[in-house]
Scaffold this active site. Structure first.
Site, PDB file in Angstrom:
ATOM      1  CD  GLU A 287     142.298  81.264  92.868  1.00 26.31           C
ATOM      2  OE1 GLU A 287     142.950  81.684  93.713  1.00 26.31           O
ATOM      3  OE2 GLU A 287     142.247  81.187  91.959  1.00 26.31           O
ATOM      4  CE  LYS A 422     140.413  73.574  89.522  1.00 31.30           C
ATOM      5  NZ  LYS A 422     141.264  73.592  90.850  1.00 31.30           N
TER       6      LYS A 422
HETATM    7  O1  PA5 Z   1     145.036  80.065  95.919  1.00 33.81           O
HETATM    8  C1  PA5 Z   1     145.001  79.198  95.157  1.00 33.81           C
HETATM    9  O2  PA5 Z   1     144.451  77.549  95.475  1.00 33.81           O
HETATM   10  C2  PA5 Z   1     144.979  78.177  93.746  1.00 33.81           C
HETATM   11  O3  PA5 Z   1     145.072  79.496  93.413  1.00 33.81           O
HETATM   12  C3  PA5 Z   1     145.884  77.087  93.226  1.00 33.81           C
HETATM   13  O4  PA5 Z   1     147.113  77.329  93.841  1.00 33.81           O
HETATM   14  C4  PA5 Z   1     145.205  76.684  92.118  1.00 33.81           C
HETATM   15  O5  PA5 Z   1     143.962  76.386  91.267  1.00 33.81           O
HETATM   16  C5  PA5 Z   1     146.225  75.084  91.679  1.00 33.81           C
HETATM   17  O6  PA5 Z   1     146.013  74.377  93.311  1.00 33.81           O
HETATM   18  P1  PA5 Z   1     146.801  72.951  92.957  1.00 33.81           P
HETATM   19  O7  PA5 Z   1     148.319  74.110  94.010  1.00 33.81           O
HETATM   20  O8  PA5 Z   1     146.231  72.054  93.780  1.00 33.81           O
HETATM   21  O9  PA5 Z   1     147.016  72.654  91.674  1.00 33.81           O
END
Ligand code: PA5
Length: 447
Positions: A287, A422
């Site tokens: 990511e 999404k």
């Molecule tokens: O690293 C990140 O920002 C993402 O992987 C989030 O942790 C993940 O999408 C979960 O998001 P949230 O904590 O808002 O539910």
């Protein structure tokens, strides 16, 4: 104590000048991170976190963990991505992949849900909880992520049926944004105890906040040791002499290898306790640097298990890989191979040897075999696999990842690509506000 970077697995793949050439670029990126004037500068709270964490909240986390231990046989941790991978990795790293089944354990079983959309999985967890007392830690920074939100509906209802609304509220712990989001509003309305995901720390950098610390503490992990490890790593990663800074060298070596066509990094371990750490690492790097058509693809492998599956590919397939091996020479619980009178299996040549001795030869033999097959190896040696080293290793990889993102010239702290699935999912679900384009998507799917 900490991590030792070993470069003998790079012989024949990189020259000393490769690393020397990369050093100034890494130093420049480190400077941007330290000054806070690079991309995503509003998400650098993790850098000083090990020495500047909120001590009052830390105390509240420990108190909540004690309450959970006292009144619950099971803790259900609801979250996805950065909101669960770190805690899950910690649980296995420090305790065991068999944590829930350990005999004589006095801390609650921990199940992770809300990290997929499988109703079968949720039903299985509900069955496993059975009549046992349980609590829920729901974790979502945004407070609006679909997977954990659906799971939370399910477990909130179960708690309310079992304990009544006020009783349920005393068993729900919400870790979310300080002020905004649906989860924060719900928690305030229902009176749940809340913990904060700081504004300046993104999901995948949040394992050393309440996101990871509450489940860790509930399982009995020594949070002080975790934070000491992280703080020692913080100091080591801030070392200004490049030749002594193993984290900067690791970030540099990855990029030297990338520049030579090695576009896939496999994080290898020889200890099942590190399997989930590999999952955490994959999310952190994927990511953070997989954007703008750039990045090193992160994957992981568990040896010697996977030497009997993807080992063939690593040895002999496409030559675009490198390995980063997390190796720990010590076995926490040794086992000595005994002599057998009949010796029908022919293993008496190992009699008196420890199993870790065999593991160490598998590690050494594989390192050389993969090098011979054209796969460079970076080795990161851990002195131990415990709470201190969990904190240390987490911080080391977070810093290496941030440096790596800057080396690619991108923002390692956002994840714009995650929105595409999404949007399509919401459109196909006809979520209010997403009606546009549903017919077009459905038509594409029916072709
Ligand atoms: O690293 C990140 O920002 C993402 O992987 C989030 O942790 C993940 O999408 C979960 O998001 P949230 O904590 O808002 O539910």
């Amino acid at each position: 104590m900490g991590i030792q970077l070993k470069q003998n697995g790079l012989a024949g793949f990189l020259e000393p000048e490769d690393l020397a050439g990369m050093a100034p670029l890494v130093e420049a990126c480190a400077g941007q991170l330290a000054r806070g004037d690079g991309l995503g500068a509003d998400a650098l709270g993790w850098i000083e976190l090990p020495r500047r964490y909120d001590k009052a909240e830390f105390e509240r986390i420990q108190a909540a963990a004690k309450k959970i231990q006292a009144d619950s046989e099971v803790l259900v941790v609801i979250g996805i991505g950065g909101s669960y991978l770190g805690a899950r990795a910690a649980l296995e790293f420090v305790h065991s992949p068999l944590y829930n089944s350990r005999a004589g354990k006095s801390t609650p079983d921990i199940y992770f849900v809300g990290n997929n959309l499988s109703s079968t999985y949720i039903n299985e967890v509900i069955e496993l909880i059975g009549e046992r007392d349980f609590s829920v830690n729901v974790i979502s920074k945004s407070g609006t992520t679909t997977e954990p939100a659906i799971a939370f509906r399910v477990f909130k209802k179960l708690l309310e049926q079992k304990y009544g609304k006020p009783g349920a509220a005393r068993r729900i712990y919400a870790t979310t944004d300080r002020e905004k989001g649906a989860l924060k509003s719900l928690a305030d309305a229902e009176g749940y105890e809340t913990f904060v995901v700081p504004d300046d720390i993104g999901g995948r950098y949040s394992v050393l906040t309440a996101v990871g610390l509450l489940p860790m503490a509930a399982s009995g992990i020594d949070l002080g040791a975790v934070m000491r490890g992280a703080d020692d790593a913080r100091a080591a990663c801030a070392e200004s002499d490049f030749s002594k800074n193993q984290c900067r060298q690791y970030a540099a070596l990855r990029h030297c290898l990338f520049n030579r066509g090695k576009v896939i990094e496999i994080l290898v371990n020889y200890e099942p306790r590190l399997t989930q750490f590999g999952e955490w690492y994959k999310q952190l790097f994927a990511e953070s640097e997989g954007k703008n058509k750039k990045g090193i693809f992160p994957t992981s492998a568990n040896f010697s298990t996977d030497l009997h599956s993807i080992g063939q590919f690593i040895q002999d397939g496409s030559r675009n890989l490198f390995e980063t091996v997390l190796w720990c020479p010590k076995a926490e619980r040794p086992l000595v191979i005994e002599a057998d009178e009949a010796n029908i299996d022919g293993l008496n040549f190992l009699a008196g040897r420890s199993m870790q001795f065999v593991n160490s030869k598998a590690y050494a033999g594989t390192l050389l075999a993969h090098m011979d097959g054209g796969v460079p190896n970076i080795v990161l040696e851990l002195d131990d696999i415990d709470a201190y080293h969990f904190g240390y290793t987490v911080y080391f990889f977070e810093m290496a990842c941030a440096l790596s993102g800057y080396l690619f010239g991108l923002n390692p702290f956002n994840q714009p690509g995650v929105e595409s699935y999404k949007t399509n999912m919401f459109t196909l679900l006809h979520k209010p506000g997403y009606e546009q384009g549903a017919a077009q998507l459905e038509q594409r799917l029916s072709q």
